[in-house]
Design an enzyme around this catalytic site. Sequence first.
Site, PDB file in Angstrom:
ATOM      1  N   CYS A 109       5.271  -4.039   8.168  1.00 51.50           N
ATOM      2  CA  CYS A 109       4.714  -4.977   9.156  1.00 51.50           C
ATOM      3  C   CYS A 109       5.357  -6.363   9.085  1.00 51.50           C
ATOM      4  O   CYS A 109       6.502  -6.493   9.479  1.00 51.50           O
ATOM      5  CB  CYS A 109       3.194  -5.012   9.064  1.00 51.50           C
ATOM      6  SG  CYS A 109       2.474  -5.302  10.702  1.00 51.50           S
ATOM      7  N   HIS A 119       1.544   0.952   9.639  1.00 51.37           N
ATOM      8  CA  HIS A 119       0.923   0.890   8.311  1.00 51.37           C
ATOM      9  C   HIS A 119       0.779   2.259   7.657  1.00 51.37           C
ATOM     10  O   HIS A 119      -0.222   2.946   7.869  1.00 51.37           O
ATOM     11  CB  HIS A 119      -0.443   0.202   8.409  1.00 51.37           C
ATOM     12  CG  HIS A 119      -0.318  -1.263   8.670  1.00 51.37           C
ATOM     13  ND1 HIS A 119      -0.316  -2.199   7.648  1.00 51.37           N
ATOM     14  CD2 HIS A 119      -0.134  -1.947   9.814  1.00 51.37           C
ATOM     15  CE1 HIS A 119      -0.135  -3.395   8.160  1.00 51.37           C
ATOM     16  NE2 HIS A 119      -0.030  -3.279   9.477  1.00 51.37           N
ATOM     17  N   GLU A 168      -0.036   2.865   4.759  1.00 51.28           N
ATOM     18  CA  GLU A 168      -1.217   2.883   3.872  1.00 51.28           C
ATOM     19  C   GLU A 168      -2.496   3.105   4.691  1.00 51.28           C
ATOM     20  O   GLU A 168      -3.578   3.241   4.107  1.00 51.28           O
ATOM     21  CB  GLU A 168      -1.302   1.577   3.070  1.00 51.28           C
ATOM     22  CG  GLU A 168      -1.936   0.374   3.781  1.00 51.28           C
ATOM     23  CD  GLU A 168      -1.077  -0.229   4.879  1.00 51.28           C
ATOM     24  OE1 GLU A 168       0.033   0.267   5.111  1.00 51.28           O
ATOM     25  OE2 GLU A 168      -1.534  -1.188   5.534  1.00 51.28           O
TER      26      GLU A 168
HETATM   27  N1  LIG Z   1      -0.030  -6.752   9.775  1.00 55.85           N
HETATM   28  C1  LIG Z   1       0.998  -7.593   9.773  1.00 55.85           C
HETATM   29  O1  LIG Z   1       1.752  -7.720   8.805  1.00 55.85           O
HETATM   30  C2  LIG Z   1       1.151  -8.469  10.995  1.00 55.85           C
HETATM   31  C3  LIG Z   1       2.480  -9.166  11.125  1.00 55.85           C
HETATM   32  C4  LIG Z   1       2.472 -10.340  12.074  1.00 55.85           C
HETATM   33  N2  LIG Z   1       1.561 -11.346  11.671  1.00 55.85           N
HETATM   34  C5  LIG Z   1       2.159  -9.865  13.495  1.00 55.85           C
HETATM   35  O2  LIG Z   1       1.121 -10.146  14.022  1.00 55.85           O
HETATM   36  O3  LIG Z   1       2.955  -9.189  14.111  1.00 55.85           O
END
Ligand SMILES: NC(=O)CC[C@H](N)C(=O)O
Length: 375
Positions: free
Chosen positions: A267, A351, A353
């Site tokens: 992410c 994600h 996880e």
């Molecule tokens: N879950 C995250 O790592 C989000 C990454 C970043 N803040 C976004 O909104 O894209």
Amino acid sequence: MTKRAVLALADGTTFEGRAFGASGETVGEVVFNTSMYGYQEILTDPSYVGQIVTMTYPEMGNIGANAGDEEAGLPHAVGMVVRSLTKTPSNWRSQETLDAYLARHGRVGIEGVDTRRLVRHLRTHGAQTGIISTENVSAAALSERARAAVSMEGLDLATGVSCKEPYLFTTPTPDVFLATGDKQPEPELKYDVIAYDYGLKRSMLQYLVDVGCRVTVVPSHFTAEQVLAKKPHGVFLANGPGDPAAVKGADRTVAALLGKVPVFGICLGHQIMALALGGRTYKMKFGHRGGNQPVKDLTTGKVEITAQNHGFAVDDASLKGKAVVTHINLNDGTVEGLAVPDARAFSVQYHPEASPGPHDARYLFSRFATLMAGS
Ligand SMILES: NC(=O)CC[C@H](N)C(=O)O
């Protein structure tokens, strides 16, 4: 007596409802999540710093709240919007109601909102700043203030939420979270991994331990020299809040590590890896948040159903000649994964996880271990 609450968006749209959680006012980017369950993992995910999360599933609070479902020590989302809040949870793990949990942590919520109307509005007009207030303030005045508040673009929120000192993490996933309910054998910790904390979720660290990693978590400002001096087998780049392009020094640090040690990013970590490679990130209209996002692995042709939570994305064209796009989102074609095989580096926007969500992509933690084993 139930207290009235108002949600006012920056564009002047307002929603009436009832207060729950703490009383007062909260300002944040109003986003929506389509997961049917896992509200506590969502609320405590540090990537929600500065955001008010709307749950599209109408019934919330039915399993209460408990310390074991936290991804971090407190709810990081600054507010919650719900259609219908259950006052009487029914679950053997519940320690308190969602209402009491949010009140205890000073987080403001609004329930009784027509969340279908709100989500359609956000999809049409984009995620935007909003205020939930339980005070007797006019909705027009709240919208005015929401308009004046800072927007997500350009905000470095990761540096503030990162740990202050390095620490060691060696706890595997608790047996209660394993699908079979079986006892898991103690993993043998074969790989020393440095994990950059941009606002990480606890479950990521547990899954790294499950595949044999002894994890040293370090603050976002930890330098590449400091990392390399520890001679790790691999470096992990975690998730986190805010604009990836604004995280102080992160792109330069990761650029200095790429090619020297295997790297795995998730992410915000994926976005920072793209920036380190010379790519570009941009703000999406309303992002991807939920547990039902279809992602295609272009290397195998397989489709995974994934958990997601992001409002920024990596620009495909900016990666040309710098990295291979390995995964795309089947809803909108956006980049979901990249790799630089020569540098033994890969990252995903989604994600693996889960927490909450499907576990289709959990194998990526093993892929990282395999990469380290071969290096
Ligand atoms: N879950 C995250 O790592 C989000 C990454 C970043 N803040 C976004 O909104 O894209």
